[in-house]
Design an enzyme around this catalytic site. Sequence first.
Site, PDB file in Angstrom:
ATOM      1  N   LYS A  73      50.386  60.359  32.880  1.00 21.83           N
ATOM      2  CA  LYS A  73      51.033  59.083  32.810  1.00 21.83           C
ATOM      3  C   LYS A  73      49.998  57.977  33.332  1.00 21.83           C
ATOM      4  O   LYS A  73      48.921  58.182  34.267  1.00 21.83           O
ATOM      5  CB  LYS A  73      51.936  59.062  33.831  1.00 21.83           C
ATOM      6  CG  LYS A  73      52.747  57.630  34.215  1.00 21.83           C
ATOM      7  CD  LYS A  73      54.191  57.685  33.493  1.00 21.83           C
ATOM      8  CE  LYS A  73      54.489  56.222  33.398  1.00 21.83           C
ATOM      9  NZ  LYS A  73      54.933  55.912  31.997  1.00 21.83           N
TER      10      LYS A  73
ATOM     11  N   HIS B 211      34.215  52.425  36.148  1.00 23.89           N
ATOM     12  CA  HIS B 211      34.648  53.751  37.017  1.00 23.89           C
ATOM     13  C   HIS B 211      33.499  54.167  37.928  1.00 23.89           C
ATOM     14  O   HIS B 211      33.449  55.016  38.493  1.00 23.89           O
ATOM     15  CB  HIS B 211      34.812  55.076  36.060  1.00 23.89           C
ATOM     16  CG  HIS B 211      35.922  54.643  35.109  1.00 23.89           C
ATOM     17  ND1 HIS B 211      37.175  54.395  35.511  1.00 23.89           N
ATOM     18  CD2 HIS B 211      36.104  54.839  33.703  1.00 23.89           C
ATOM     19  CE1 HIS B 211      37.956  54.399  34.579  1.00 23.89           C
ATOM     20  NE2 HIS B 211      37.165  54.668  33.271  1.00 23.89           N
TER      21      HIS B 211
ATOM     22  N   GLU C 166      40.923  62.571  45.955  1.00 27.06           N
ATOM     23  CA  GLU C 166      40.766  61.265  45.257  1.00 27.06           C
ATOM     24  C   GLU C 166      42.501  61.023  44.849  1.00 27.06           C
ATOM     25  O   GLU C 166      43.180  62.084  44.071  1.00 27.06           O
ATOM     26  CB  GLU C 166      40.007  61.245  44.120  1.00 27.06           C
ATOM     27  CG  GLU C 166      38.476  61.121  44.539  1.00 27.06           C
ATOM     28  CD  GLU C 166      37.673  60.561  43.614  1.00 27.06           C
ATOM     29  OE1 GLU C 166      36.431  60.015  44.243  1.00 27.06           O
ATOM     30  OE2 GLU C 166      37.870  60.550  42.379  1.00 27.06           O
TER      31      GLU C 166
ATOM     32  N   ARG D 146      32.227  67.931  47.584  1.00 24.80           N
ATOM     33  CA  ARG D 146      30.596  67.333  47.940  1.00 24.80           C
ATOM     34  C   ARG D 146      30.555  66.429  48.917  1.00 24.80           C
ATOM     35  O   ARG D 146      31.900  65.797  49.129  1.00 24.80           O
ATOM     36  CB  ARG D 146      29.613  67.128  46.983  1.00 24.80           C
ATOM     37  CG  ARG D 146      30.317  66.031  46.112  1.00 24.80           C
ATOM     38  CD  ARG D 146      29.423  65.298  45.165  1.00 24.80           C
ATOM     39  NE  ARG D 146      30.058  64.637  44.091  1.00 24.80           N
ATOM     40  CZ  ARG D 146      30.429  63.495  44.127  1.00 24.80           C
ATOM     41  NH1 ARG D 146      30.346  62.856  45.389  1.00 24.80           N
ATOM     42  NH2 ARG D 146      31.078  62.839  43.152  1.00 24.80           N
TER      43      ARG D 146
HETATM   44  P1  ADP Z   1      35.955  61.152  36.293  1.00 25.21           P
HETATM   45  O1  ADP Z   1      35.894  62.454  37.029  1.00 25.21           O
HETATM   46  O2  ADP Z   1      35.821  60.862  35.053  1.00 25.21           O
HETATM   47  O3  ADP Z   1      35.450  59.933  37.203  1.00 25.21           O
HETATM   48  P2  ADP Z   1      38.820  60.364  37.248  1.00 25.21           P
HETATM   49  O4  ADP Z   1      39.984  61.499  37.173  1.00 25.21           O
HETATM   50  O5  ADP Z   1      38.300  60.362  38.835  1.00 25.21           O
HETATM   51  O6  ADP Z   1      37.581  60.827  36.125  1.00 25.21           O
HETATM   52  O7  ADP Z   1      39.337  59.170  37.062  1.00 25.21           O
HETATM   53  C1  ADP Z   1      38.253  57.883  37.123  1.00 25.21           C
HETATM   54  C2  ADP Z   1      39.001  56.549  37.158  1.00 25.21           C
HETATM   55  O8  ADP Z   1      39.928  56.195  35.918  1.00 25.21           O
HETATM   56  C3  ADP Z   1      39.942  56.450  38.335  1.00 25.21           C
HETATM   57  O9  ADP Z   1      39.180  55.889  39.500  1.00 25.21           O
HETATM   58  C4  ADP Z   1      40.807  55.233  37.645  1.00 25.21           C
HETATM   59  O10 ADP Z   1      40.110  53.978  37.673  1.00 25.21           O
HETATM   60  C5  ADP Z   1      41.070  55.728  36.381  1.00 25.21           C
HETATM   61  N1  ADP Z   1      42.274  56.645  36.073  1.00 25.21           N
HETATM   62  C6  ADP Z   1      42.074  58.061  36.067  1.00 25.21           C
HETATM   63  N2  ADP Z   1      43.322  58.458  35.899  1.00 25.21           N
HETATM   64  C7  ADP Z   1      44.220  57.533  35.654  1.00 25.21           C
HETATM   65  C8  ADP Z   1      45.591  57.277  35.377  1.00 25.21           C
HETATM   66  N3  ADP Z   1      46.534  58.353  35.204  1.00 25.21           N
HETATM   67  N4  ADP Z   1      46.130  56.131  35.249  1.00 25.21           N
HETATM   68  C9  ADP Z   1      45.444  55.007  35.221  1.00 25.21           C
HETATM   69  N5  ADP Z   1      43.969  54.873  35.669  1.00 25.21           N
HETATM   70  C10 ADP Z   1      43.360  56.173  35.755  1.00 25.21           C
END
Ligand code: ADP
Length: 446
Positions: free
Chosen positions: A200, A234, A274, A290
Amino acid sequence: MISKILIANRGEIALRVLRACKELGIATVAVHSTADANAMHVRLADESVCIGPPPSRDSYLNIHQIVAACEITGADAVHPGYGFLSENAKFADILDAHGITFIGPTADHIRIMGDKITAKETAKSLGIPVVPGSAGEVKPENALEIAREIGFPVLIKATAGGGGRGMKVAKNEEELSEAVSTARSEALAAFGNDAVYMEKYLGKPRHIEIQVVGDGEGNAIHLGERDCSLQRRHQKVWEEANSPALNVEQRMKIGEICADAMRKLKYRGAGTIEFLYENGEFFFIEMNTRLQVEHPITEAITGIDLVHEQIRVASGGGLSVTQDEIVFSGHAIECRINAEDPRTFVPSPGTITHFHAPGGLGVRVDSGVYQGYKIPPYYDSLIGKLIVHGRTRVECMMRLRRVLDEFVIDGIKTTLPLFQDLINNQDIANGDYDIHWLENYLAEPA
Ligand code: ADP
Protein backbone atom coordinates in the site's frame (compact mmCIF):
# COMPACT_ATOMS: atom_id res chain seq x y z
CA MET A 1 37.77 -10.96 25.01
CA ILE A 2 38.59 -8.83 21.98
CA SER A 3 42.07 -7.33 22.02
CA LYS A 4 42.55 -5.86 18.54
CA ILE A 5 39.86 -4.55 16.21
CA LEU A 6 40.29 -4.00 12.49
CA ILE A 7 38.03 -1.19 11.29
CA ALA A 8 36.79 -2.13 7.82
CA ASN A 9 35.62 1.33 6.80
CA ARG A 10 36.72 4.92 6.15
CA GLY A 11 35.72 8.51 6.87
CA GLU A 12 33.89 9.73 9.93
CA ILE A 13 32.59 6.30 10.95
CA ALA A 14 36.08 4.77 10.98
CA LEU A 15 37.14 7.53 13.37
CA ARG A 16 33.98 7.05 15.45
CA VAL A 17 34.72 3.35 15.91
CA LEU A 18 38.39 4.04 16.60
CA ARG A 19 37.45 6.41 19.44
CA ALA A 20 35.32 3.73 21.09
CA CYS A 21 38.14 1.18 20.81
CA LYS A 22 40.60 3.61 22.42
CA GLU A 23 38.24 4.22 25.32
CA LEU A 24 37.92 0.49 25.87
CA GLY A 25 41.69 -0.05 25.70
CA ILE A 26 41.44 -2.16 22.55
CA ALA A 27 44.20 -1.94 19.90
CA THR A 28 43.14 -0.68 16.46
CA VAL A 29 43.99 -1.48 12.86
CA ALA A 30 42.94 0.90 10.08
CA VAL A 31 42.64 -0.34 6.52
CA HIS A 32 42.63 2.14 3.66
CA SER A 33 42.76 2.53 -0.07
CA THR A 34 45.65 4.37 -1.70
CA ALA A 35 43.35 7.43 -1.90
CA ASP A 36 42.92 7.47 1.89
CA ALA A 37 46.53 7.19 3.07
CA ASN A 38 46.23 10.62 4.76
CA ALA A 39 42.87 10.02 6.42
CA MET A 40 42.50 10.92 10.08
CA HIS A 41 41.56 7.40 11.22
CA VAL A 42 44.69 6.05 9.52
CA ARG A 43 46.85 8.58 11.36
CA LEU A 44 45.29 7.78 14.73
CA ALA A 45 45.15 3.99 14.50
CA ASP A 46 47.81 1.86 16.17
CA GLU A 47 48.51 0.10 12.87
CA SER A 48 47.35 0.54 9.30
CA VAL A 49 47.29 -1.59 6.18
CA CYS A 50 46.77 -0.41 2.61
CA ILE A 51 44.25 -2.78 1.03
CA GLY A 52 44.12 -1.57 -2.56
CA PRO A 53 43.46 1.14 -5.13
CA PRO A 54 40.71 3.79 -4.78
CA PRO A 55 37.65 2.00 -6.22
CA SER A 56 35.64 0.50 -3.33
CA ARG A 57 35.32 -2.90 -4.97
CA ASP A 58 39.11 -3.20 -4.99
CA SER A 59 39.59 -1.98 -1.41
CA TYR A 60 36.78 -1.47 1.14
CA LEU A 61 34.67 -4.19 -0.49
CA ASN A 62 37.58 -6.57 -1.05
CA ILE A 63 36.95 -9.35 1.46
CA HIS A 64 40.19 -11.24 0.73
CA GLN A 65 42.34 -8.18 1.33
CA ILE A 66 40.55 -7.40 4.58
CA VAL A 67 40.88 -10.95 5.89
CA ALA A 68 44.57 -10.90 4.91
CA ALA A 69 44.98 -7.62 6.82
CA CYS A 70 43.47 -9.33 9.89
CA GLU A 71 45.88 -12.23 9.56
CA ILE A 72 48.93 -9.96 9.13
CA THR A 73 48.09 -7.77 12.10
CA GLY A 74 46.59 -10.41 14.37
CA ALA A 75 43.28 -8.58 14.67
CA ASP A 76 40.74 -10.80 16.42
CA ALA A 77 37.63 -8.79 15.48
CA VAL A 78 36.31 -6.60 12.67
CA HIS A 79 34.00 -3.62 13.00
CA PRO A 80 32.36 -2.99 9.62
CA GLY A 81 30.88 0.50 10.30
CA TYR A 82 27.95 1.22 7.96
CA GLY A 83 27.75 0.74 4.20
CA PHE A 84 30.50 -1.30 2.48
CA LEU A 85 30.52 -4.83 4.02
CA SER A 86 28.39 -4.06 7.08
CA GLU A 87 25.36 -6.01 5.84
CA ASN A 88 27.19 -8.64 3.83
CA ALA A 89 26.33 -12.08 5.23
CA LYS A 90 29.10 -13.76 3.23
CA PHE A 91 31.66 -11.48 4.88
CA ALA A 92 30.34 -12.43 8.33
CA ASP A 93 30.55 -16.13 7.37
CA ILE A 94 34.11 -15.83 6.06
CA LEU A 95 35.32 -14.04 9.19
CA ASP A 96 33.67 -16.72 11.28
CA ALA A 97 35.46 -19.43 9.29
CA HIS A 98 38.74 -17.67 10.08
CA GLY A 99 37.98 -17.43 13.78
CA ILE A 100 37.64 -13.65 13.60
CA THR A 101 34.75 -11.99 15.44
CA PHE A 102 32.36 -9.98 13.29
CA ILE A 103 31.07 -7.08 15.38
CA GLY A 104 27.47 -7.37 14.29
CA PRO A 105 24.62 -9.86 14.09
CA THR A 106 24.79 -13.48 12.91
CA ALA A 107 25.10 -14.06 9.16
CA ASP A 108 21.62 -15.65 9.25
CA HIS A 109 20.02 -12.54 10.70
CA ILE A 110 21.78 -10.35 8.13
CA ARG A 111 20.44 -12.62 5.39
CA ILE A 112 16.87 -12.62 6.72
CA MET A 113 16.72 -8.83 6.96
CA GLY A 114 18.60 -8.30 3.67
CA ASP A 115 15.77 -9.84 1.69
CA LYS A 116 12.81 -7.52 2.08
CA ILE A 117 10.10 -10.15 1.62
CA THR A 118 11.66 -12.46 4.23
CA ALA A 119 12.29 -9.47 6.49
CA LYS A 120 8.65 -8.45 6.36
CA GLU A 121 7.40 -11.98 6.98
CA THR A 122 9.80 -12.32 9.90
CA ALA A 123 8.82 -8.94 11.37
CA LYS A 124 5.15 -9.86 11.13
CA SER A 125 5.71 -13.22 12.82
CA LEU A 126 7.55 -11.42 15.66
CA GLY A 127 4.58 -9.14 16.32
CA ILE A 128 5.80 -6.02 14.48
CA PRO A 129 3.12 -4.12 12.50
CA VAL A 130 3.88 -4.13 8.74
CA VAL A 131 2.64 -2.18 5.69
CA PRO A 132 -0.33 -3.97 4.10
CA GLY A 133 0.87 -5.64 0.92
CA SER A 134 1.46 -8.78 -1.11
CA ALA A 135 2.34 -12.02 0.63
CA GLY A 136 5.67 -12.53 -1.10
CA GLU A 137 6.75 -11.90 -4.66
CA VAL A 138 4.48 -10.30 -7.25
CA LYS A 139 4.59 -11.54 -10.87
CA PRO A 140 3.29 -9.42 -13.77
CA GLU A 141 0.41 -11.88 -14.31
CA ASN A 142 -1.01 -11.63 -10.78
CA ALA A 143 -0.16 -7.95 -10.12
CA LEU A 144 -3.62 -6.59 -10.92
CA GLU A 145 -5.44 -9.02 -8.67
CA ILE A 146 -3.10 -8.23 -5.74
CA ALA A 147 -3.26 -4.47 -6.34
CA ARG A 148 -7.07 -4.54 -6.29
CA GLU A 149 -6.98 -6.40 -2.99
CA ILE A 150 -4.54 -3.90 -1.43
CA GLY A 151 -6.27 -0.89 -3.01
CA PHE A 152 -4.62 1.88 -5.08
CA PRO A 153 -2.25 3.67 -4.91
CA VAL A 154 0.32 0.88 -4.55
CA LEU A 155 4.11 0.83 -4.44
CA ILE A 156 6.18 -1.79 -6.28
CA LYS A 157 9.45 -2.50 -4.44
CA ALA A 158 12.51 -4.63 -5.19
CA THR A 159 12.96 -7.47 -2.73
CA ALA A 160 16.73 -6.96 -2.88
CA GLY A 161 16.22 -3.17 -2.72
CA GLY A 162 18.29 -0.46 -1.11
CA GLY A 163 18.79 3.26 -1.47
CA GLY A 164 15.28 3.71 -2.83
CA ARG A 165 16.11 2.00 -6.14
CA GLY A 166 13.64 -0.27 -7.93
CA MET A 167 10.60 1.47 -6.38
CA LYS A 168 7.64 2.57 -8.50
CA VAL A 169 4.22 3.99 -7.56
CA ALA A 170 1.08 3.01 -9.47
CA LYS A 171 -1.81 5.37 -8.78
CA ASN A 172 -4.38 3.33 -10.71
CA GLU A 173 -4.92 0.21 -12.83
CA GLU A 174 -3.69 1.94 -16.00
CA GLU A 175 -0.28 2.65 -14.45
CA LEU A 176 0.20 -0.77 -12.92
CA SER A 177 1.77 -2.93 -15.62
CA GLU A 178 4.33 -0.30 -16.55
CA ALA A 179 5.21 0.28 -12.88
CA VAL A 180 5.76 -3.45 -12.38
CA SER A 181 7.94 -3.86 -15.47
CA THR A 182 10.02 -0.74 -14.74
CA ALA A 183 10.55 -1.78 -11.12
CA ARG A 184 11.60 -5.27 -12.28
CA SER A 185 14.10 -4.02 -14.83
CA GLU A 186 15.53 -1.44 -12.41
CA ALA A 187 15.85 -4.11 -9.74
CA LEU A 188 17.61 -6.46 -12.16
CA ALA A 189 20.04 -3.72 -13.22
CA ALA A 190 20.79 -2.56 -9.67
CA PHE A 191 20.75 -5.83 -7.70
CA GLY A 192 20.92 -8.64 -10.25
CA ASN A 193 17.52 -9.86 -8.99
CA ASP A 194 14.23 -8.84 -10.59
CA ALA A 195 11.92 -10.06 -7.79
CA VAL A 196 9.47 -7.38 -6.66
CA TYR A 197 6.66 -7.14 -4.13
CA MET A 198 3.78 -4.75 -3.58
CA GLU A 199 2.73 -2.47 -0.74
CA LYS A 200 0.00 0.00 0.00
CA TYR A 201 1.44 3.42 -0.90
CA LEU A 202 1.18 5.72 2.09
CA GLY A 203 0.53 9.36 1.14
CA LYS A 204 2.03 11.52 3.88
CA PRO A 205 3.93 9.34 6.34
CA ARG A 206 6.83 10.21 8.62
CA HIS A 207 9.92 7.99 8.71
CA ILE A 208 10.39 6.87 12.31
CA GLU A 209 12.92 4.23 13.31
CA ILE A 210 13.59 2.40 16.56
CA GLN A 211 17.12 1.70 17.80
CA VAL A 212 17.56 -1.74 19.32
CA VAL A 213 20.50 -3.65 20.81
CA GLY A 214 20.50 -7.34 21.64
CA ASP A 215 23.02 -9.64 23.32
CA GLY A 216 22.29 -12.70 21.15
CA GLU A 217 21.08 -14.62 24.21
CA GLY A 218 17.53 -13.32 24.25
CA ASN A 219 18.08 -10.02 26.08
CA ALA A 220 17.37 -6.85 24.12
CA ILE A 221 16.63 -3.18 24.76
CA HIS A 222 15.26 -0.31 22.72
CA LEU A 223 16.68 3.21 22.86
CA GLY A 224 13.66 5.07 21.55
CA GLU A 225 13.13 6.48 18.11
CA ARG A 226 14.67 8.79 15.54
CA ASP A 227 12.59 10.83 13.13
CA CYS A 228 14.32 10.79 9.74
CA SER A 229 11.50 12.19 7.62
CA LEU A 230 13.60 14.97 6.12
CA GLN A 231 14.97 13.15 3.10
CA ARG A 232 16.07 13.90 -0.41
CA ARG A 233 15.88 11.01 -2.88
CA HIS A 234 15.49 8.63 0.05
CA GLN A 235 18.72 9.95 1.59
CA LYS A 236 18.32 11.28 5.12
CA VAL A 237 19.44 14.88 5.57
CA TRP A 238 18.33 15.93 9.09
CA GLU A 239 17.39 13.54 11.88
CA GLU A 240 15.99 14.13 15.33
CA ALA A 241 15.37 12.26 18.56
CA ASN A 242 12.80 12.18 19.89
CA SER A 243 10.31 12.51 17.05
CA PRO A 244 8.25 15.71 17.30
CA ALA A 245 5.25 13.52 16.40
CA LEU A 246 5.30 10.99 19.26
CA ASN A 247 4.42 11.17 22.94
CA VAL A 248 5.99 9.07 25.70
CA GLU A 249 3.30 6.36 25.62
CA GLN A 250 3.59 5.91 21.85
CA ARG A 251 7.39 5.79 22.10
CA MET A 252 7.44 3.20 24.84
CA LYS A 253 4.75 1.09 23.16
CA ILE A 254 6.44 0.77 19.75
CA GLY A 255 9.86 0.54 21.45
CA GLU A 256 8.73 -2.37 23.58
CA ILE A 257 7.21 -4.15 20.56
CA CYS A 258 10.62 -3.91 18.84
CA ALA A 259 12.66 -4.93 21.89
CA ASP A 260 10.36 -7.88 22.44
CA ALA A 261 10.73 -8.96 18.80
CA MET A 262 14.53 -8.83 19.17
CA ARG A 263 14.33 -10.95 22.34
CA LYS A 264 12.35 -13.61 20.46
CA LEU A 265 14.80 -13.49 17.55
CA LYS A 266 17.81 -13.63 19.93
CA TYR A 267 19.23 -10.74 17.93
CA ARG A 268 22.87 -9.80 18.58
CA GLY A 269 24.27 -6.30 18.22
CA ALA A 270 22.83 -2.95 17.22
CA GLY A 271 19.97 -2.72 14.76
CA THR A 272 17.34 -0.32 13.52
CA ILE A 273 13.74 -1.15 12.78
CA GLU A 274 12.37 1.33 10.26
CA PHE A 275 8.72 2.33 10.07
CA LEU A 276 6.50 4.65 8.17
CA TYR A 277 4.15 6.40 10.59
CA GLU A 278 0.81 7.78 9.50
CA ASN A 279 -2.38 8.65 11.43
CA GLY A 280 -1.02 7.23 14.66
CA GLU A 281 -0.07 3.87 13.12
CA PHE A 282 3.34 2.29 12.54
CA PHE A 283 4.13 0.23 9.44
CA PHE A 284 7.43 -1.73 9.26
CA ILE A 285 9.40 -1.18 6.04
CA GLU A 286 12.79 -2.71 6.81
CA MET A 287 15.40 -3.54 9.41
CA ASN A 288 19.04 -2.45 9.16
CA THR A 289 21.37 -4.88 10.87
CA ARG A 290 24.18 -2.42 11.58
CA LEU A 291 25.09 0.85 13.22
CA GLN A 292 23.43 3.76 11.42
CA VAL A 293 24.79 7.11 10.33
CA GLU A 294 22.34 8.91 12.64
CA HIS A 295 23.12 6.86 15.77
CA PRO A 296 24.69 9.82 17.66
CA ILE A 297 21.33 11.50 18.31
CA THR A 298 20.24 8.39 20.20
CA GLU A 299 23.53 8.49 22.12
CA ALA A 300 22.88 12.15 22.95
CA ILE A 301 19.47 11.55 24.52
CA THR A 302 20.37 8.29 26.31
CA GLY A 303 24.06 8.77 27.18
CA ILE A 304 24.73 5.25 25.92
CA ASP A 305 27.68 4.66 23.59
CA LEU A 306 26.31 2.32 20.92
CA VAL A 307 29.74 1.24 19.65
CA HIS A 308 30.75 0.27 23.20
CA GLU A 309 27.57 -1.83 23.38
CA GLN A 310 28.32 -3.45 20.01
CA ILE A 311 31.82 -4.40 21.13
CA ARG A 312 30.56 -5.65 24.52
CA VAL A 313 27.94 -7.98 23.06
CA ALA A 314 30.29 -9.19 20.32
CA SER A 315 32.80 -10.24 22.97
CA GLY A 316 30.12 -11.99 25.03
CA GLY A 317 30.08 -9.35 27.75
CA GLY A 318 26.35 -8.67 27.46
CA LEU A 319 24.52 -5.35 27.51
CA SER A 320 25.70 -2.67 29.94
CA VAL A 321 22.14 -1.59 30.81
CA THR A 322 18.68 -3.01 31.29
CA GLN A 323 15.59 -1.39 29.78
CA ASP A 324 14.42 0.13 33.06
CA GLU A 325 17.79 1.85 33.58
CA ILE A 326 17.50 3.82 30.34
CA VAL A 327 16.60 7.48 30.80
CA PHE A 328 15.62 9.62 27.82
CA SER A 329 16.83 13.13 28.35
CA GLY A 330 16.26 16.18 26.16
CA HIS A 331 16.30 16.50 22.40
CA ALA A 332 18.98 16.00 19.74
CA ILE A 333 19.28 16.93 16.06
CA GLU A 334 21.84 15.73 13.52
CA CYS A 335 22.70 17.56 10.31
CA ARG A 336 24.55 15.58 7.66
CA ILE A 337 27.29 17.75 6.20
CA ASN A 338 27.97 16.66 2.63
CA ALA A 339 30.60 17.97 0.24
CA GLU A 340 27.87 18.99 -2.19
CA ASP A 341 26.20 22.06 -3.56
CA PRO A 342 23.50 22.92 -0.98
CA ARG A 343 20.77 23.34 -3.61
CA THR A 344 21.69 21.06 -6.56
CA PHE A 345 23.52 18.41 -4.45
CA VAL A 346 26.21 18.03 -7.12
CA PRO A 347 29.30 16.55 -5.35
CA SER A 348 32.08 19.03 -4.60
CA PRO A 349 35.31 17.15 -3.84
CA GLY A 350 38.54 19.12 -3.38
CA THR A 351 40.81 20.59 -0.73
CA ILE A 352 39.48 22.07 2.50
CA THR A 353 41.35 25.35 2.83
CA HIS A 354 39.92 26.37 6.20
CA PHE A 355 38.14 24.24 8.78
CA HIS A 356 36.77 25.34 12.12
CA ALA A 357 34.44 23.06 14.07
CA PRO A 358 31.95 24.64 16.48
CA GLY A 359 31.97 23.79 20.17
CA GLY A 360 30.28 24.44 23.48
CA LEU A 361 27.74 22.63 25.62
CA GLY A 362 25.69 20.01 23.82
CA VAL A 363 27.72 20.08 20.58
CA ARG A 364 29.34 17.08 18.88
CA VAL A 365 31.09 17.04 15.53
CA ASP A 366 31.89 13.63 14.05
CA SER A 367 34.12 14.19 11.07
CA GLY A 368 37.30 12.77 9.63
CA VAL A 369 38.28 15.92 7.76
CA TYR A 370 40.70 18.70 8.74
CA GLN A 371 42.27 21.83 7.30
CA GLY A 372 44.32 20.93 4.22
CA TYR A 373 42.51 17.60 3.77
CA LYS A 374 41.77 16.70 0.17
CA ILE A 375 38.37 15.02 -0.23
CA PRO A 376 38.79 12.20 -2.75
CA PRO A 377 36.13 11.93 -5.47
CA TYR A 378 35.66 8.15 -5.16
CA TYR A 379 33.36 7.76 -2.16
CA ASP A 380 30.10 9.14 -0.80
CA SER A 381 30.04 12.81 -0.04
CA LEU A 382 29.31 12.72 3.71
CA ILE A 383 32.21 14.58 5.33
CA GLY A 384 30.85 15.11 8.78
CA LYS A 385 27.90 15.13 11.11
CA LEU A 386 26.87 17.93 13.41
CA ILE A 387 24.95 16.74 16.46
CA VAL A 388 23.37 19.19 18.88
CA HIS A 389 21.64 18.36 22.15
CA GLY A 390 19.41 20.51 24.35
CA ARG A 391 17.06 19.97 27.29
CA THR A 392 14.08 20.70 25.04
CA ARG A 393 13.51 20.83 21.28
CA VAL A 394 13.37 24.63 21.45
CA GLU A 395 16.71 24.81 23.27
CA CYS A 396 18.21 22.33 20.79
CA MET A 397 17.06 24.47 17.83
CA MET A 398 18.44 27.67 19.39
CA ARG A 399 21.76 25.96 19.96
CA LEU A 400 21.80 24.58 16.41
CA ARG A 401 21.26 28.07 14.98
CA ARG A 402 24.25 29.38 16.95
CA VAL A 403 26.43 26.40 16.03
CA LEU A 404 25.67 26.60 12.29
CA ASP A 405 26.96 30.17 12.32
CA GLU A 406 30.22 29.05 13.93
CA PHE A 407 30.99 26.18 11.57
CA VAL A 408 33.53 27.09 8.87
CA ILE A 409 34.40 24.78 5.98
CA ASP A 410 36.06 26.64 3.10
CA GLY A 411 37.48 25.53 -0.24
CA ILE A 412 34.57 23.25 -1.19
CA LYS A 413 30.80 23.53 -1.28
CA THR A 414 28.89 21.94 1.59
CA THR A 415 25.29 21.47 2.66
CA LEU A 416 25.74 23.83 5.66
CA PRO A 417 23.76 26.68 3.98
CA LEU A 418 20.78 24.33 3.56
CA PHE A 419 20.63 23.84 7.32
CA GLN A 420 20.90 27.59 7.86
CA ASP A 421 17.75 27.90 5.74
CA LEU A 422 15.95 25.04 7.44
CA ILE A 423 16.59 26.35 10.95
CA ASN A 424 14.61 29.49 10.04
CA ASN A 425 11.66 27.64 8.53
CA GLN A 426 8.33 27.67 10.37
CA ASP A 427 7.35 24.07 9.53
CA ILE A 428 10.70 22.85 10.82
CA ALA A 429 10.30 24.96 13.95
CA ASN A 430 6.89 23.33 14.48
CA GLY A 431 8.20 19.84 13.72
CA ASP A 432 5.49 19.71 11.09
CA TYR A 433 6.89 17.70 8.16
CA ASP A 434 6.51 14.34 6.41
CA ILE A 435 8.78 12.33 4.08
CA HIS A 436 7.92 14.57 1.10
CA TRP A 437 8.41 17.91 2.84
CA LEU A 438 12.07 18.46 1.93
CA GLU A 439 11.69 17.52 -1.75
CA ASN A 440 8.78 19.96 -2.03
CA TYR A 441 10.76 22.66 -0.25
CA LEU A 442 13.76 22.16 -2.55
CA ALA A 443 11.53 22.33 -5.63
CA GLU A 444 10.52 25.90 -4.70
CA PRO A 445 12.77 28.69 -6.00
CA ALA A 446 15.41 29.58 -3.37
P1 ADP B 1 15.38 1.25 0.64
O1 ADP B 1 15.97 0.06 1.32
O2 ADP B 1 15.53 1.21 -0.85
O3 ADP B 1 15.81 2.54 1.25
P2 ADP B 1 12.81 1.35 2.09
O4 ADP B 1 11.85 0.23 2.14
O5 ADP B 1 13.60 1.63 3.32
O6 ADP B 1 13.78 1.12 0.82
O7 ADP B 1 12.05 2.66 1.66
C1 ADP B 1 12.76 3.86 1.41
C2 ADP B 1 11.82 5.05 1.45
O8 ADP B 1 10.78 4.89 0.46
C3 ADP B 1 11.09 5.23 2.76
O9 ADP B 1 11.85 5.95 3.71
C4 ADP B 1 9.88 6.03 2.28
O10 ADP B 1 10.30 7.36 2.05
C5 ADP B 1 9.56 5.40 0.94
N1 ADP B 1 8.58 4.28 1.09
C6 ADP B 1 8.87 2.97 1.28
N2 ADP B 1 7.75 2.23 1.38
C7 ADP B 1 6.70 3.07 1.23
C8 ADP B 1 5.26 2.92 1.23
N3 ADP B 1 4.66 1.73 1.39
N4 ADP B 1 4.51 4.04 1.05
C9 ADP B 1 5.09 5.26 0.87
N5 ADP B 1 6.43 5.46 0.85
C10 ADP B 1 7.24 4.40 1.03
